[in-house]
Design an enzyme around this catalytic site. Structure first.
Site, short mmCIF file in Angstrom:
data_model
loop_
_atom_site.label_atom_id
_atom_site.label_comp_id
_atom_site.label_asym_id
_atom_site.label_seq_id
_atom_site.Cartn_x
_atom_site.Cartn_y
_atom_site.Cartn_z
N SER A 1 28.98 28.37 -15.03
CA SER A 1 30.09 27.58 -13.98
C SER A 1 31.47 27.85 -14.43
O SER A 1 31.78 29.12 -14.65
CB SER A 1 29.43 26.32 -14.00
OG SER A 1 30.28 25.73 -13.11
N ASP B 1 35.63 28.04 -8.87
CA ASP B 1 35.41 28.14 -10.33
C ASP B 1 34.28 29.33 -10.29
O ASP B 1 34.10 30.20 -9.45
CB ASP B 1 34.58 26.94 -10.80
CG ASP B 1 33.23 26.63 -10.34
OD1 ASP B 1 32.78 26.97 -9.04
OD2 ASP B 1 32.38 25.83 -11.11
N ASP C 1 31.03 30.16 -10.64
CA ASP C 1 29.91 30.45 -9.56
C ASP C 1 30.06 29.82 -8.42
O ASP C 1 29.26 29.76 -7.47
CB ASP C 1 28.69 29.68 -10.54
CG ASP C 1 28.71 28.27 -10.53
OD1 ASP C 1 29.58 27.86 -10.35
OD2 ASP C 1 27.67 27.79 -10.53
N ASP D 1 30.75 26.97 -7.02
CA ASP D 1 30.00 25.75 -6.42
C ASP D 1 30.89 24.47 -6.60
O ASP D 1 30.66 23.35 -6.14
CB ASP D 1 28.75 25.44 -7.34
CG ASP D 1 29.00 24.97 -8.78
OD1 ASP D 1 30.07 25.14 -9.23
OD2 ASP D 1 27.82 24.79 -9.18
#
Length: 446
Positions: A102, A241, A243, A245
């Site tokens: 992440s 960010d 990833d 999400d």
């Protein structure tokens, strides 16, 4: 048994150190295969990843473990975490895997698992998989070894789905948008979606090299995007960010807006339109008290959960809510997605911005925040600062000093070796003193 692998969001750690070594992840994949093979069916799994160099190693280890267990693997390549959730469901896969840490630096990594419905596996399933790792797992017969397929159109599938989440009103023609992809999983997808919807896109953080993910860019470092908004006289900035999400939005003045303000805007809009289920927003204990007060004034309820988007989603699914999220920028809209989706959230905001014919600042400054301070204190592995009597005493003293004027939330991060020291109070000077004292005691103990 005591769980050693799974935390609040899958398996996390430093790449090439336990548990994120090739051998451990191969064993984990074999255990997952055993978990799914109990019904004696042929299973398929999709694997996505972000842009960290270590993702190649972990992807190959997982692929080896899955195929040795007889699962067929579809490799998606770099794709946002919500894209993995979406494709797991749409491709009728039994399991989805996202390899990502992440918002963390490149040297960290992690594994997130999604069930066939596109939602993250629950704690019970993760505990059972971890227990299977302790057993001897026999590989399948050579005739049953799984196949591996590289899915070359995974990005295209997600692009087209993301575009469907906004109606014709969401055509973005005329908007100038700075888009920071954090050199992460959305570096191809997000600019393409916004451009195809008509926006003028100024992309940054779209040149990953395996090591620069989240480095001075993205939702955790929005300064570069804020400056780009001013330099290009853009209407808005969107920061994702690693990833993709989570999202942070920047208005036309360069002001940075967090997830609380975004959720407040969406909750108010959805409530007025009669589409906010049970007229309730789900947020975590980290969300600002000002958000709760604002929603109360609108007659909208707010449910708080422990920190972590998975806990937000659990409450949403159990009780039928359709909007929730975190101050950090995870926004979950179960009408569209099964997990936080920074891109889809950004599209919802851009559609509202286009329709309103107002500047972003007029939409985003929804409520007045109660002064809040968050200090992240790193500690050494193997220590337990919050169990230290001195730290506990300083925390108790801080709570007494704040009294009814505020609150404290001290917790261990589920993804990094950090103690998060957060407090809120109408008395900002007192709050700063209390937080500083606690942070210092934690640092000395850790």
């Amino acid at each position: 048994m005591t769980r050693k692998l799974f935390g609040t969001d899958g398996v996390r750690g430093r790449a090439n150190e336990f548990p994120l070594t090739a051998s451990t992840i191969l064993s984990l994949a074999s255990a997952v295969g055993q978990y799914f093979n109990r019904d004696q069916k042929r299973h398929r799994v999709v694997i996505g990843k972000d842009t960290r160099r270590s993702c190649y190693m972990l992807e190959n280890a997982m692929t080896a473990g899955f195929t040795a267990a007889g699962l067929d693997v579809f490799a998606l390549g770099p794709i946002p975490t919500p894209g993995v959730g979406r494709l797991t469901h749409s491709m009728r896969a039994d399991l989805g895997v996202m390899i990502s840490a992440s918002h963390n630096p490149h040297f960290d990594n992690g594994i997130k698992f999604f069930g066939p419905d596109g939602y993250k596996l629950d704690d019970a399933a993760e505990a059972e998989i971890e227990a299977l790792m302790m057993q001897n797992i026999a590989p399948v017969d050579a005739l049953q070894i799984g196949r591996v397929t590289r899915l070359n159109d995974s990005i295209g599938r997600y692009v087209e789905y993301a575009k469907t989440t906004v109606s014709d009103r969401g055509r973005l023609t005329g908007l100038k948008v700075v888009l920071d992809c954090a050199n992460g999983a959305a570096y191809k997808v997000a600019p393409l979606v916004l451009w195809e919807l008509g926006a003028e896109v100024i992309p940054i953080g779209v040149n990953p090299n395996g090591y620069n993910i989240n480095e001075g860019c993205g939702s955790t470092h929005p300064e570069k995007a804020a400056q780009a908004v001013l330099d290009h006289k853009a209407d808005v900035g969107i920061c994702l960010d690693g990833d993709a999400d989570r999202i942070i939005i920047i208005d036309e003045t360069g002001a940075v807006v967090d997830g609380d303000q975004i959720m407040a805007l969406l909750a108010a809009d959805w409530s007025r339109a009669g589409r906010l289920r049970h007229n309730t927003l789900v947020a975590t204990v980290m969300s600002n008290l000002g958000l709760e007060r604002y929603l109360e004034g609108l007659g909208v309820a707010m449910r708080r959960t422990p920190v972590g988007d998975r806990y937000v989603v659990e409450v949403m699914r159990k009780e039928g809510f359709n909007l929730g999220g975190e101050q950090s920028g995870h926004v979950v809209m179960t009408d569209y997605t099964t997990t936080g989706d920074g891109l889809v959230t950004g599209l919802q905001f851009l559609a509202m911005l286009k329709e309103s014919d107002k500047p972003a600042s007029a939409l985003l400054n929804v409520f007045e925040k109660v002064p809040q301070i968050l200090e992240n204190v790193r500690y050494a592995q193997g220590t337990a600062p919050l169990e230290n009597p001195i730290v506990q005493k300083v925390i108790q003293e801080g709570e007494a000093r704040l009294g009814d004027t505020g609150r404290l939330l001290i917790r261990k991060s589920g993804t990094e070796p950090l103690i998060r020291v957060m407090g809120e109070s109408e008395d900002s000077e007192l709050l700063a003193e209390v937080i500083a004292d606690i942070a210092q005691s934690v640092a000395e103990a850790g």
